[in-house]
Design an enzyme around this catalytic site. Structure first.
Site, PDB file in Angstrom:
ATOM      1  N   GLU A 113      -2.911   2.270   2.499  1.00  0.00           N
ATOM      2  CA  GLU A 113      -2.729   2.056   3.880  1.00  0.00           C
ATOM      3  C   GLU A 113      -1.891   3.018   4.555  1.00  0.00           C
ATOM      4  OE1 GLU A 113      -1.294  -1.818   2.333  1.00  0.00           O
ATOM      5  OE2 GLU A 113      -2.476  -2.935   3.410  1.00  0.00           O
ATOM      6  N   GLU A 133      -4.479  -5.124  -4.476  1.00  0.00           N
ATOM      7  CA  GLU A 133      -3.815  -6.208  -4.225  1.00  0.00           C
ATOM      8  C   GLU A 133      -4.085  -7.575  -4.920  1.00  0.00           C
ATOM      9  OE1 GLU A 133      -4.354  -4.107  -1.798  1.00  0.00           O
ATOM     10  OE2 GLU A 133      -2.449  -3.497  -0.999  1.00  0.00           O
TER      11      GLU A 133
END
Ligand code: CAA
Length: 259
Positions: A113, A133
């Site tokens: 990210e 995640e």
């Protein structure tokens, strides 16, 4: 070189400031301290006229393996709700000058990210990208769901986020997540070349180009075209535009001043 706790901040060279994530023992996991140092340094770089572009790297072997899972573990739902981290991410996203990432090794979770907050990404052929995640019972939390799908399209974004599987540097390039793949020994130098090239361009035009390009992600074509026209018009009032056109006509190199 300035050594903060979690990042190394280089001297400015050819208009380029280099920030090196520096938690090798934790695969550069992005704990709060690191993100706050990154946001503070970028805020300072934004108002420093000598900085024309910023290079972000994790060094030769890893970019960043995501949020610091050990730090994250201490937060319950209310803790996450009141977390300061989104404010750091907003500041990073708002950095108005070009951000170039040099990625070797893992760029995972928050690391991927962070990389997607950068405008241009040069990666070593040892790089691996992923949003794992899901394996922790969570989802990307720093823009990954939104920026990834815009970068690589629905099917690959779904595959990466739902399965947690990693993709290689060449896949990432083929899908448009990054722009170039080089041998790992060249990654930082090549990213620095790209940053230095941009640093020689007229800064106001560079800044407006970044702003208008990013707007394409969250506006209609019509509004984006309007913004482009306004920025294009605004640039007609800059000295650099006169200099660029004069230099072309006089067959010489332009001398841009950011005015
Ligand atoms: N947070 C904290 N510590 C981490 C870390 C992370 N994200 N990733 C790696 N580390 C630490 C490990 O705990 C280990 O430390 P110790 O030696 O003290 O145990 C050290 O870095 C080396 O890690 P491994 O021993 O696991 O090394 P490996 O080569 O076997 O595997 C890896 C490397 C594939 C990166 C593996 O460490 C891994 O899967 N890391 C977690 C990746 C991940 O799940 N990232 C997403 C985090 S959540 C997130 O980012 C949320 C968000 O969107 C904001």
């Amino acid at each position: 070189m300035q050594e903060l706790q979690d990042i190394l901040v280089s001297e400015i060279a050819n208009g380029v400031l280099t920030l090196t994530l520096n938690r090798p023992a934790a695969f550069n996991a992005l704990r709060n301290q690191l993100l706050s140092e990154l946001a503070d340094t970028l805020d300072a770089a934004a108002i420093n006229d000598d900085v024309k572009a910023v290079l972000v790297t994790g060094g030769d072997s890893v970019f960043a393996a995501g949020a610091d899972i050990k730090e994250m573990a201490s937060l319950d739902m209310v803790g996450v709700m009141n977390d300061i981290r989104p404010t750091y991410w907003k500041r990073i996203a708002a950095f108005p000058k070009p951000l170039i990432a040099a990625v070797n090794g893992y760029a995972l979770g928050g690391g991927c990210e962070l990389m997607m907050h950068c405008d241009i990404v040069i990666a070593g052929d040892n790089a691996q990208f992923g949003q794992p995640e899901i394996n922790l019972g969570i989802i990307p939390g720093a823009g990954g769901t939104q920026r990834l799908i815009k970068a690589v399209g629905k099917s690959m974004a779904m595959q990466m986020v739902l399965s947690g599987a990693f993709i290689s540097a060449s896949q990432a390039r083929d899908f448009g997540l990054i722009s170039e793949v080089v041998i790992p020994e060249r990654t930082i130098d090549r990213a620095r070349e790209v940053a230095s090239l941009i640093a020689r361009k007229p800064p106001i035009a560079v800044r407006l180009a970044k702003e208008v390009l990013l707007k394409a992600f969250d506006t209609s074509l019509d509004s984006g075209l309007n913004l482009e026209r306004k920025a294009f018009t605004l640039l007609a009032a800059t000295e650099d535009r006169n200099e660029g056109i004069a230099a072309f006509t006089e067959k010489r190199k332009p001398n841009f001043k950011g005015k």
